[in-house]
Design an enzyme around this catalytic site. Structure first.
Site, PDB file in Angstrom:
ATOM      1  N   GLU A  25       0.853  -1.190   0.000  1.00  0.00           N
ATOM      2  CA  GLU A  25       0.000   0.000   0.000  1.00  0.00           C
ATOM      3  C   GLU A  25       0.891   1.243   0.000  1.00  0.00           C
ATOM      4  O   GLU A  25       1.744   1.394   0.871  1.00  0.00           O
ATOM      5  CB  GLU A  25      -0.909  -0.004   1.221  1.00  0.00           C
ATOM      6  CG  GLU A  25      -1.610   1.310   1.524  1.00  0.00           C
ATOM      7  CD  GLU A  25      -2.453   1.823   0.372  1.00  0.00           C
ATOM      8  OE1 GLU A  25      -2.338   3.037   0.063  1.00  0.00           O
ATOM      9  OE2 GLU A  25      -3.212   1.040  -0.235  1.00  0.00           O
ATOM     10  N   HIS A  45     -24.972  -0.279  -1.148  1.00  0.00           N
ATOM     11  CA  HIS A  45     -25.867  -0.202  -2.304  1.00  0.00           C
ATOM     12  C   HIS A  45     -26.477  -1.575  -2.584  1.00  0.00           C
ATOM     13  O   HIS A  45     -25.757  -2.568  -2.722  1.00  0.00           O
ATOM     14  CB  HIS A  45     -25.100   0.283  -3.533  1.00  0.00           C
ATOM     15  CG  HIS A  45     -24.553   1.665  -3.399  1.00  0.00           C
ATOM     16  ND1 HIS A  45     -25.332   2.787  -3.547  1.00  0.00           N
ATOM     17  CD2 HIS A  45     -23.301   2.117  -3.112  1.00  0.00           C
ATOM     18  CE1 HIS A  45     -24.588   3.863  -3.377  1.00  0.00           C
ATOM     19  NE2 HIS A  45     -23.352   3.486  -3.111  1.00  0.00           N
ATOM     20  N   SER A  48     -17.748   3.664  -7.126  1.00  0.00           N
ATOM     21  CA  SER A  48     -19.016   3.240  -6.524  1.00  0.00           C
ATOM     22  C   SER A  48     -19.839   2.463  -7.551  1.00  0.00           C
ATOM     23  O   SER A  48     -19.920   2.880  -8.711  1.00  0.00           O
ATOM     24  CB  SER A  48     -19.792   4.469  -6.063  1.00  0.00           C
ATOM     25  OG  SER A  48     -21.018   4.110  -5.499  1.00  0.00           O
ATOM     26  N   CYS A  52     -12.298  12.246  23.878  1.00  0.00           N
ATOM     27  CA  CYS A  52     -13.112  13.029  22.932  1.00  0.00           C
ATOM     28  C   CYS A  52     -14.512  13.156  23.508  1.00  0.00           C
ATOM     29  O   CYS A  52     -15.266  12.185  23.544  1.00  0.00           O
ATOM     30  CB  CYS A  52     -13.141  12.347  21.561  1.00  0.00           C
ATOM     31  SG  CYS A  52     -14.235  13.142  20.365  1.00  0.00           S
ATOM     32  N   CYS A  97     -17.036  15.064  22.370  1.00  0.00           N
ATOM     33  CA  CYS A  97     -18.095  15.098  21.349  1.00  0.00           C
ATOM     34  C   CYS A  97     -18.586  13.695  21.006  1.00  0.00           C
ATOM     35  O   CYS A  97     -19.785  13.461  20.855  1.00  0.00           O
ATOM     36  CB  CYS A  97     -17.586  15.776  20.081  1.00  0.00           C
ATOM     37  SG  CYS A  97     -17.113  17.503  20.260  1.00  0.00           S
ATOM     38  N   CYS A 152     -16.601  19.683  17.527  1.00  0.00           N
ATOM     39  CA  CYS A 152     -15.410  20.546  17.602  1.00  0.00           C
ATOM     40  C   CYS A 152     -14.315  20.099  16.652  1.00  0.00           C
ATOM     41  O   CYS A 152     -13.279  20.760  16.552  1.00  0.00           O
ATOM     42  CB  CYS A 152     -14.884  20.633  19.026  1.00  0.00           C
ATOM     43  SG  CYS A 152     -13.822  19.251  19.520  1.00  0.00           S
TER      44      CYS A 152
END
Length: 509
Positions: free
Chosen positions: A32, A50, A368, A430, A432, A467
């Site tokens: 990769e 899908h 896609s 975190c 949030c 945030c």
């Protein structure tokens, strides 16, 4: 060293192929070029599963999409990845849209996908809050959503656990046919690194020998194919952006909603603007489709943002989120991201062995719905490899991957139990997204774990909230420094030269 299979690219198709091939006694490595697994088109995917209602019947897209949809739910179950099977709804507001719905229904029938056109008054039983200007919808119950990066990481982890090797930041630059297979040359390293034998630009070259090559290089799959085959194709990168809305509106959306698709001037089509619920409770709006020259282009452009926002500002009244008459909530936008779909000039997935390069297998041009189709493609590609190599089964293959339940999704009793076993669950990093220190450390320690702030974000959602990492990023940086045993100055945002800190403001006393 001779490998049986080299897989080029660690996106969803590459990692699915690696996982499927790990069922056999084969020596496999995935190369990769990005800084992480899922660093290209797969990372920028919307996460829609899908159902397969819209590919043109008879194409590779149609061949792999519908079975891939069912396999995606199976893979998520086996690898402990959450998903929502909440259907897909395509709506029409005029006669042109109605004609498109009828065409899509015909495609769905030919692709063996369950779908139906629903008109008022039954439409209001299906979608009670949909706008009164909507004439009808195509309802596709097998559609769903998941996290594309979570699925890709899970497949990679499971492939790794079953014996597959991975090398990140390793870019294939040449492939040559040999008497016993292929010689694959790749470069790795980074400018400024002290790598023995590296060139002046900091890059080191290595040649791998292999019996077979599988091309899962996404936006660069044409380059890889054209190294070995005279049957060339070209990738036309199509940039698309998504706008992210805060979770405060999520209760009003129970399915993916999109307009009817339309053709693009350069060929192919867009599935249409969609509003997509996410597993994290936010919503995605998009995406647009613009041809660009660079398959790695990810810049968020003003033109994309305006196109998406302008569309939803006008269409908001037709959506359940705007059924109360409220205007499009521009103050709810918390982020924007984008990436390129690898559209091939064949207008279809490029799958299989070119007749002039036996042992080289393409899984290219995978735009896609390739994320949904990834495991169906993987099974087909792995079948080609199996038939050529005749490997024995891997008796130690384990199809499942255990993953801890996200703290935000636990019950209070489960949270108390988790904290009792590991006090780091009591430390919220975190706020949030309610991500704990235990989860951040686990994301780093896991096989093929996080090595940058962005990689922690994709594995845990730390930084994906309102945030956008303003509060949690410094603590994530500290934890990365501790876990990796490196200076905070060496921690990067997303690998390579993206170091977060420029230097020390003052020396420690």
């Amino acid at each position: 060293m001779m490998y049986d299979v080299i897989i080029v690219g660690a996106g969803s198709v590459g990692c699915a192929t690696a996982r499927e091939l790990s069922r056999y006694k084969l020596k496999i490595i995935v190369l990769e070029k990005g800084h992480d697994i899922c660093a290209g088109a797969s990372k920028c995917n919307s996460g829609m599963i899908h159902a397969g209602y819209d590919p043109i019947p008879g194409t590779n897209e149609a061949k792999f999409n519908a079975p891939g949809c069912q396999l995606m739910y199976q893979i998520c179950d086996e690898l402990s990845v959450p998903y929502l099977k909440n259907g897909t709804t395509i709506f029409a507001t005029d006669e042109n849209g109605m004609q498109e719905l009828r065409k899509l229904l015909h495609y769905a029938e030919q692709n063996h996908v369950h779908a139906e056109i629903v008109e008022p008054p039954a439409l209001y039983d299906l979608q009670p809050d949909i706008g009164k200007d909507v004439k009808a919808v195509l309802w596709v119950p097998d559609g769903g959503v998941t996290n594309p990066f979570s699925v890709t990481f899970a497949m990679a982890e499971n492939a790794f656990a079953n014996g597959v090797e991975f090398r990140k930041e390793t870019e294939v630059t040449d492939i040559r046919k040999t008497e016993d297979g292929f010689a694959v040359t790749a470069v790795f390293g980074a400018p400024g690194e002290a790598v023995p034998g590296a060139s002046a630009d900091g890059l080191h070259s290595m040649t791998f020998r292999t019996r077979m090559v599988v091309n899962c290089a996404g936006g660069h799959s044409d380059v890889i194919n054209n190294m070995v085959s005279a049957h060339t194709f070209r990738i036309i990168p199509r940039f698309g952006a998504h706008v992210v809305l805060d979770r405060k509106l999520s209760a009003k959306l129970n399915t993916t909603l999109m307009e009817t698709p339309h053709d693009l001037p350069g060929g192919g089509h867009t599935k249409g603007m969609a509003i997509i619920p996410t597993l994290g409770g936010t919503m995605l709006l998009g995406c647009d489709a613009t041809e660009v020259g660079d398959p790695d282009f990810t810049d968020t452009r003003r033109e994309s943002i305006e196109q998406i926002v302008d569309y939803f500002r006008a269409a908001w009244k037709d959506l359940p989120t705007g059924s109360d008459g409220s205007p499009f909530p521009e103050d709810a936008i918390i982020s924007i991201f984008g990436g390129c779909r690898p559209h091939a000039d064949t207008n279809d997935f490029v799958i299989g062995e070119p007749d002039d390069a036996p042992g080289f297998v393409n899984a290219g041009g995978t735009e896609s719905p390739a994320f949904t189709a990834c495991y169906a493609i993987a099974q087909h590609v792995a079948g080609i490899c199996r038939d050529r190599l005749r490997p024995a089964p891997n008796e130690r293959f384990h199809p499942r991957r255990e993953a801890p339940r996200a703290f935000r999704d636990m019950t209070n009793e489960e949270r108390r139990d988790a904290i009792a076993k590991n006090p780091d669950y009591a430390k919220i990093v975190c706020r949030c997204e309610m991500v704990t220190e235990a989860e951040v450390r686990d994301a780093i320690r896991r096989p093929l774990g996080a090595r940058s702030i962005s990689e922690v974000k994709l594995r845990t959602r730390a930084g994906m909230g309102r945030c956008q990492g303003g509060f949690c990023s410094p603590r994530v940086l500290e934890i990365l420094s501790e876990e990796l045993g490196i200076s905070p100055l060496e921690v990067t945002q997303c690998g390579g030269a993206s170091r977060v800190l420029a230097g020390l403001a003052c020396e420690a006393i």
